[in-house]
Design a protein around this motif. Sequence first.
Motif, PDB file in Angstrom:
ATOM      1  N   SER A   1       0.995  -1.230  -0.028  1.00 12.43           N
ATOM      2  CA  SER A   1       0.087   0.092   0.024  1.00 12.43           C
ATOM      3  C   SER A   1       0.860   1.383  -0.032  1.00 12.43           C
ATOM      4  N   ALA A   2       0.423   2.389  -0.430  1.00 14.27           N
ATOM      5  CA  ALA A   2       1.020   3.723  -0.408  1.00 14.27           C
ATOM      6  C   ALA A   2       0.887   4.174   1.058  1.00 14.27           C
ATOM      7  N   ARG A   3       0.109   3.657   2.100  1.00 12.71           N
ATOM      8  CA  ARG A   3       0.240   3.860   3.313  1.00 12.71           C
ATOM      9  C   ARG A   3       1.395   3.495   4.063  1.00 12.71           C
ATOM     10  N   ARG A   4       1.741   3.790   5.206  1.00 11.98           N
ATOM     11  CA  ARG A   4       3.073   3.734   5.880  1.00 11.98           C
ATOM     12  C   ARG A   4       2.252   3.444   7.392  1.00 11.98           C
ATOM     13  N   ARG A   5       3.129   2.116   8.144  1.00 13.56           N
ATOM     14  CA  ARG A   5       2.823   1.927   9.399  1.00 13.56           C
ATOM     15  C   ARG A   5       4.170   2.121  10.089  1.00 13.56           C
ATOM     16  N   PRO A   6       4.103   2.387  11.422  1.00 12.66           N
ATOM     17  CA  PRO A   6       5.298   2.169  12.343  1.00 12.66           C
ATOM     18  C   PRO A   6       5.839   0.680  12.213  1.00 12.66           C
ATOM     19  N   ALA A   7       7.114   0.571  12.527  1.00 13.25           N
ATOM     20  CA  ALA A   7       7.790  -0.743  12.445  1.00 13.25           C
ATOM     21  C   ALA A   7       9.017  -0.647  13.278  1.00 13.25           C
ATOM     22  N   ARG A   8       9.689  -1.769  13.826  1.00 15.39           N
ATOM     23  CA  ARG A   8      10.793  -1.744  14.355  1.00 15.39           C
ATOM     24  C   ARG A   8      12.072  -1.384  13.379  1.00 15.39           C
ATOM     25  N   ARG A   9      11.956  -1.839  12.035  1.00 18.11           N
ATOM     26  CA  ARG A   9      12.950  -1.598  11.222  1.00 18.11           C
ATOM     27  C   ARG A   9      12.245  -1.082   9.953  1.00 18.11           C
ATOM     28  N   GLY A  10      13.075  -0.534   8.951  1.00 18.13           N
ATOM     29  CA  GLY A  10      12.817   0.195   7.795  1.00 18.13           C
ATOM     30  C   GLY A  10      13.158   1.525   7.736  1.00 18.13           C
ATOM     31  N   GLU A  11      12.652   2.337   6.758  1.00 18.85           N
ATOM     32  CA  GLU A  11      13.140   3.747   6.508  1.00 18.85           C
ATOM     33  C   GLU A  11      12.832   4.317   7.892  1.00 18.85           C
ATOM     34  N   VAL A  12      13.746   5.717   8.179  1.00 22.65           N
ATOM     35  CA  VAL A  12      13.701   6.448   9.305  1.00 22.65           C
ATOM     36  C   VAL A  12      12.123   7.217   8.912  1.00 22.65           C
ATOM     37  N   ASP A  13      11.333   7.402  10.184  1.00 26.18           N
ATOM     38  CA  ASP A  13      10.024   8.141  10.074  1.00 26.18           C
ATOM     39  C   ASP A  13      10.409   9.619  10.849  1.00 26.18           C
ATOM     40  N   PRO A  14      10.813  10.399  10.081  1.00 27.17           N
ATOM     41  CA  PRO A  14      11.003  11.802  10.339  1.00 27.17           C
ATOM     42  C   PRO A  14      10.205  12.547  11.470  1.00 27.17           C
ATOM     43  N   ARG A  15       8.793  12.321  10.924  1.00 31.25           N
ATOM     44  CA  ARG A  15       7.755  13.005  11.749  1.00 31.25           C
ATOM     45  C   ARG A  15       7.721  12.588  13.220  1.00 31.25           C
TER      46      ARG A  15
END
Length: 373
Positions: free
Chosen positions: A152-166
């Motif tokens: 999906s185009a949506r993103r969800r919190p995760a322990r690994r992956g790209e950095v969530d700047p917000r």
Amino acid sequence: MAALLGFARALRGAGVDASSERVHAFLRAVDVLRPGVRADVYAAGRLTLCGSPDDLERYERVFAACFGAGEPPDVRPGAAAPPPRLRPVPRDARTGPGTPAGRDDRTPRLAALAASADVLRRRDFAALSPAEREQVRRLLAALALRGPVRVSARRRPARRGEVDPRRTVRELLRGGGEPVRLRHRVRARRPRRVVLLVDVSGSMAPYADALLRFAHAAARGPRTEVFTIGTRLTRVTGELARRDPDLAMAAVARAVPDWRGGTRLGELLDVFLARWGRPGMARGAVVVLLSDGWERGDPELLAGRMRQLHRLAHRVIWANPLKARPGYAPLAAGMAAALPSVDAFVEGHSPAALERLAAVVRGSGPGEGAGRA
């Protein structure tokens, strides 16, 4: 052994993740216990083949269909086993010194039940007796149908992956600017919508009940839509939402006005695309047509609408009950017109064929491609 492997295959068709390692553990557990005792086979399979709480209901259904209905034994941890009861065992010439007592009379019966269910999985729906149809209905009720997973185009919190700047900046602000652990996110994954178009015309009469029961099992998923096609197009997703299969079939019978009528596939595909398909239901979905391909209307209209559907959908699958017959060739005008726009052309005449269809829908089973238009 073959009967137990058939039971494991039926579980896979029902959506249970019975991997080869789990099946091997199941066979070893049954061998250590008593292969001819229903309670032991039940407990061994429940503890080795089920990997999540969602598997338990499917396991109960498939076990009842393969080994007969009965009160499931208590397999909760710590449940006290009933004390053994001593009883005289009559001497019999069939029981030799190397045969464990109590296994010789029960093993053939349980194996015969499982072998019978395995044979029924491959039987054509049109050739079943009333008693066999009842057993097959239990097998169909345990089937599961899920679409392939899409990103999906949506993103969800995760322990690994790209950095969530917000989220990371919010944590910094909460901590007064003190360094914090970086927050990450990943793209969400969700199953694609599955749309079933079930032919209920006169030529499909021997198969319509079984295919609708398959659709009922599929409709338990949150992203499944079901329509019947004949001389009219009828959306029956709401009727199939009933948990009891017989009540669901009765509701469908009341809602569908064109049972055993003619077939107008091209016109009804035009209606489907105009009312539901183009507005969004078919976009990116897996569309499954369950039909023998007989068409009373214009084959050119069907060919054109199939091309449109193919452009909208993620994948178009056609399940034809006649495909399993010896010497079958897709020569009917409707089938020949539709086939160039079909991604997978599969059989749909038996429970085993519908299990393979479910695997093709998930994208984890072999499908016979027909090429793109």
